[in-house]
Design a protein around this motif. Structure first.
Motif, short mmCIF file in Angstrom:
data_model
loop_
_atom_site.label_atom_id
_atom_site.label_comp_id
_atom_site.label_asym_id
_atom_site.label_seq_id
_atom_site.Cartn_x
_atom_site.Cartn_y
_atom_site.Cartn_z
N ALA A 1 0.90 -1.28 0.24
CA ALA A 1 -0.20 0.04 -0.01
C ALA A 1 0.91 1.28 -0.08
O ALA A 1 1.80 1.53 0.67
CB ALA A 1 -0.84 0.01 1.28
N VAL A 2 0.39 2.11 -0.89
CA VAL A 2 1.28 3.49 -0.93
C VAL A 2 0.12 4.46 -0.32
O VAL A 2 -0.90 4.64 -0.81
CB VAL A 2 1.69 4.08 -2.30
CG1 VAL A 2 2.21 5.30 -2.34
CG2 VAL A 2 2.50 2.95 -2.75
N ILE A 3 0.54 4.96 0.79
CA ILE A 3 -0.48 5.78 1.57
C ILE A 3 0.11 7.26 1.37
O ILE A 3 1.00 7.91 1.83
CB ILE A 3 -0.33 5.63 3.12
CG1 ILE A 3 -0.79 4.06 3.07
CG2 ILE A 3 -1.39 6.55 3.75
CD1 ILE A 3 -0.13 3.49 4.63
N PHE A 4 -0.74 8.01 0.70
CA PHE A 4 -0.61 9.55 0.16
C PHE A 4 -1.39 10.16 1.11
O PHE A 4 -2.77 10.49 0.79
CB PHE A 4 -0.69 9.52 -1.22
CG PHE A 4 -0.38 11.34 -1.34
CD1 PHE A 4 0.96 11.66 -1.61
CD2 PHE A 4 -1.51 12.04 -1.79
CE1 PHE A 4 1.34 12.91 -2.09
CE2 PHE A 4 -0.89 13.58 -2.07
CZ PHE A 4 0.25 14.03 -2.35
N VAL B 1 1.11 -4.98 3.01
CA VAL B 1 -0.03 -5.62 3.72
C VAL B 1 0.32 -6.90 3.99
O VAL B 1 0.41 -7.82 3.15
CB VAL B 1 -1.17 -5.24 2.94
CG1 VAL B 1 -2.22 -5.79 3.61
CG2 VAL B 1 -1.43 -3.68 2.85
N GLU B 2 0.08 -7.35 5.42
CA GLU B 2 0.46 -8.79 5.65
C GLU B 2 -0.85 -9.69 5.90
O GLU B 2 -1.02 -10.91 5.83
CB GLU B 2 1.05 -8.97 6.89
CG GLU B 2 2.56 -8.23 6.84
CD GLU B 2 3.58 -9.12 6.11
OE1 GLU B 2 3.40 -10.35 5.85
OE2 GLU B 2 4.61 -8.68 5.58
N ARG B 3 -1.79 -8.98 6.41
CA ARG B 3 -3.16 -9.45 6.52
C ARG B 3 -4.36 -8.57 6.54
O ARG B 3 -4.12 -7.35 6.56
CB ARG B 3 -3.32 -9.94 8.12
CG ARG B 3 -4.23 -10.59 8.58
CD ARG B 3 -4.22 -11.06 9.93
NE ARG B 3 -4.33 -10.09 10.83
CZ ARG B 3 -4.83 -10.22 12.22
NH1 ARG B 3 -5.21 -11.20 12.56
NH2 ARG B 3 -4.92 -8.94 12.66
N ALA B 4 -5.26 -9.11 5.84
CA ALA B 4 -6.59 -8.27 5.33
C ALA B 4 -7.81 -8.86 5.86
O ALA B 4 -7.87 -10.30 5.32
CB ALA B 4 -6.49 -7.61 4.09
N TYR B 5 -8.80 -8.40 6.10
CA TYR B 5 -10.26 -9.01 6.49
C TYR B 5 -11.00 -7.78 6.22
O TYR B 5 -10.97 -6.87 6.18
CB TYR B 5 -10.09 -9.78 7.63
CG TYR B 5 -9.85 -9.11 8.84
CD1 TYR B 5 -10.68 -8.40 9.53
CD2 TYR B 5 -8.61 -8.88 9.36
CE1 TYR B 5 -10.52 -7.67 10.83
CE2 TYR B 5 -8.30 -8.07 10.36
CZ TYR B 5 -9.37 -7.50 11.13
OH TYR B 5 -8.87 -6.87 12.36
N SER B 6 -12.55 -8.48 6.20
CA SER B 6 -13.54 -7.29 5.66
C SER B 6 -14.88 -8.18 6.51
O SER B 6 -14.89 -9.14 6.52
CB SER B 6 -13.60 -6.91 4.45
OG SER B 6 -13.93 -8.11 3.55
#
Length: 109
Positions: free
Chosen positions: A16-19, A103-108
């Motif tokens: 992820a590139v966070i601007f 990003v190592e982990r993602a959930y929704s």
């Protein structure tokens, strides 16, 4: 970006590139360039999606998602994107921060 405004990303890992930014007053061509950069980024190898918002107080956060660091580097080097970056520094942003994260982990829900 999906209709919900959320990027549809694959299973991690990815980047992820966070601007995060505050804008200067007025548009000065910003909206057109932002639209063009969104279209151009979506054409880049390794691009996964984007999410963006700007609050009433002017703080904006755009997160673009990428397959790997090479894809991020390639996007940063695209000539038209470099012009937008330089114009942003001179004309559109009072302040900005760029952060790159894996990003190592993602959930929704």
């Amino acid at each position: 970006m999906s209709e919900s405004g959320f990027a549809s990303t694959p299973q991690p890992p990815y980047y992820a590139v966070i601007f995060t930014s505050t804008r200067t007053d007025g548009d000065s061509g910003y909206a057109g360039m932002a639209q063009r950069m969104a279209e151009l980024a979506a054409q880049q190898p390794g691009y996964l999606g984007v999410e963006s918002t700007r609050g009433a107080e002017g703080l904006g956060i755009t997160v673009s998602y990428w397959r790997d660091l090479d894809a991020i580097s390639a996007w940063k080097a695209v000539a038209e994107h470099r012009i937008a970056q330089e114009t942003g520094k001179r004309r559109w942003y009072e302040h900005f921060e760029v952060r790159i994260a894996r990003v190592e982990r993602a959930y929704s829900k």
